[in-house]
Scaffold this motif. Structure first.
Motif, mmCIF file in Angstrom:
data_model
loop_
_atom_site.group_PDB
_atom_site.id
_atom_site.type_symbol
_atom_site.label_atom_id
_atom_site.label_comp_id
_atom_site.label_asym_id
_atom_site.label_seq_id
_atom_site.Cartn_x
_atom_site.Cartn_y
_atom_site.Cartn_z
ATOM 1 N N VAL A 281 0.904 -1.144 0.000
ATOM 2 C CA VAL A 281 0.000 0.000 0.000
ATOM 3 C C VAL A 281 0.947 1.199 0.000
ATOM 4 N N ALA A 282 1.408 1.528 -1.221
ATOM 5 C CA ALA A 282 2.458 2.525 -1.380
ATOM 6 C C ALA A 282 2.255 3.292 -2.682
ATOM 7 N N ALA A 283 3.189 4.166 -2.969
ATOM 8 C CA ALA A 283 3.128 4.984 -4.180
ATOM 9 C C ALA A 283 3.160 4.144 -5.450
ATOM 10 N N THR A 284 3.527 2.874 -5.359
ATOM 11 C CA THR A 284 3.550 2.005 -6.534
ATOM 12 C C THR A 284 2.209 1.320 -6.795
ATOM 13 N N HIS A 285 1.251 1.496 -5.917
ATOM 14 C CA HIS A 285 -0.081 0.882 -6.074
ATOM 15 C C HIS A 285 -0.770 1.490 -7.295
ATOM 16 N N GLN A 286 -1.513 0.678 -8.048
ATOM 17 C CA GLN A 286 -2.164 1.156 -9.269
ATOM 18 C C GLN A 286 -3.178 2.270 -9.009
ATOM 19 N N ALA A 287 -3.708 2.382 -7.811
ATOM 20 C CA ALA A 287 -4.693 3.417 -7.499
ATOM 21 C C ALA A 287 -4.086 4.628 -6.793
ATOM 22 N N PHE A 288 -2.779 4.650 -6.602
ATOM 23 C CA PHE A 288 -2.141 5.732 -5.851
ATOM 24 C C PHE A 288 -2.484 7.111 -6.423
#
Length: 134
Positions: free
Chosen positions: A69-76
């Motif tokens: 759950v980070a900046a690399t998540h597709q929904a970020f």
């Protein structure tokens, strides 16, 4: 439907749709369990009672610690585009060990249907800001 604090809880856990989630923690320092479960990305919203955290995204993973759950998540991009994201993003986890992916998907679908979080509207990039356009 607003979230609620768990009665008698000292760590201020929250409930969404009857599911117990950990207390909201800063997006920059979440501590995810190493098991299957769900997560809620939240923003501060003073109009939500009894606590001021509004869910903007629900997700699930077979291993919450491995599902960044980070900046690399597709929904970020949708998370940070939320109008209240400027006050910070927060994450809560619901550990559900030994729960199948299909069951987790169904639970999350129910939460999305109930709360209508802006960032869950569409996981594809074609719908625009927060999945609301076009």
């Amino acid at each position: 439907m607003p979230l609620s604090f768990s009665p008698g809880s000292t760590d201020r856990t929250v409930r969404y749709g009857g599911w117990l989630f950990s207390a909201p923690a800063s997006f920059s320092t979440p501590s995810a369990p190493t098991c299957a479960g769900m997560y809620a990305v939240q923003v501060v919203n003073a109009t939500w009672t009894p606590c001021p955290f509004e869910p903007i995204y629900f997700g699930h993973a077979a291993n919450l610690a491995a599902r960044a759950v980070a900046a690399t998540h597709q929904a970020f991009g949708r998370w940070i585009a939320h109008p209240r994201a400027g006050t910070g993003l927060f994450v809560s986890y619901a550990a559900l060990p030994c729960t199948s992916d299909d069951v987790l998907k169904n639970i999350v679908a129910g939460l999305v249907s109930t709360y209508r979080p802006a960032a869950n509207v569409n996981d594809g990039p074609s719908r625009g800001l927060l999945g609301l356009a076009g």
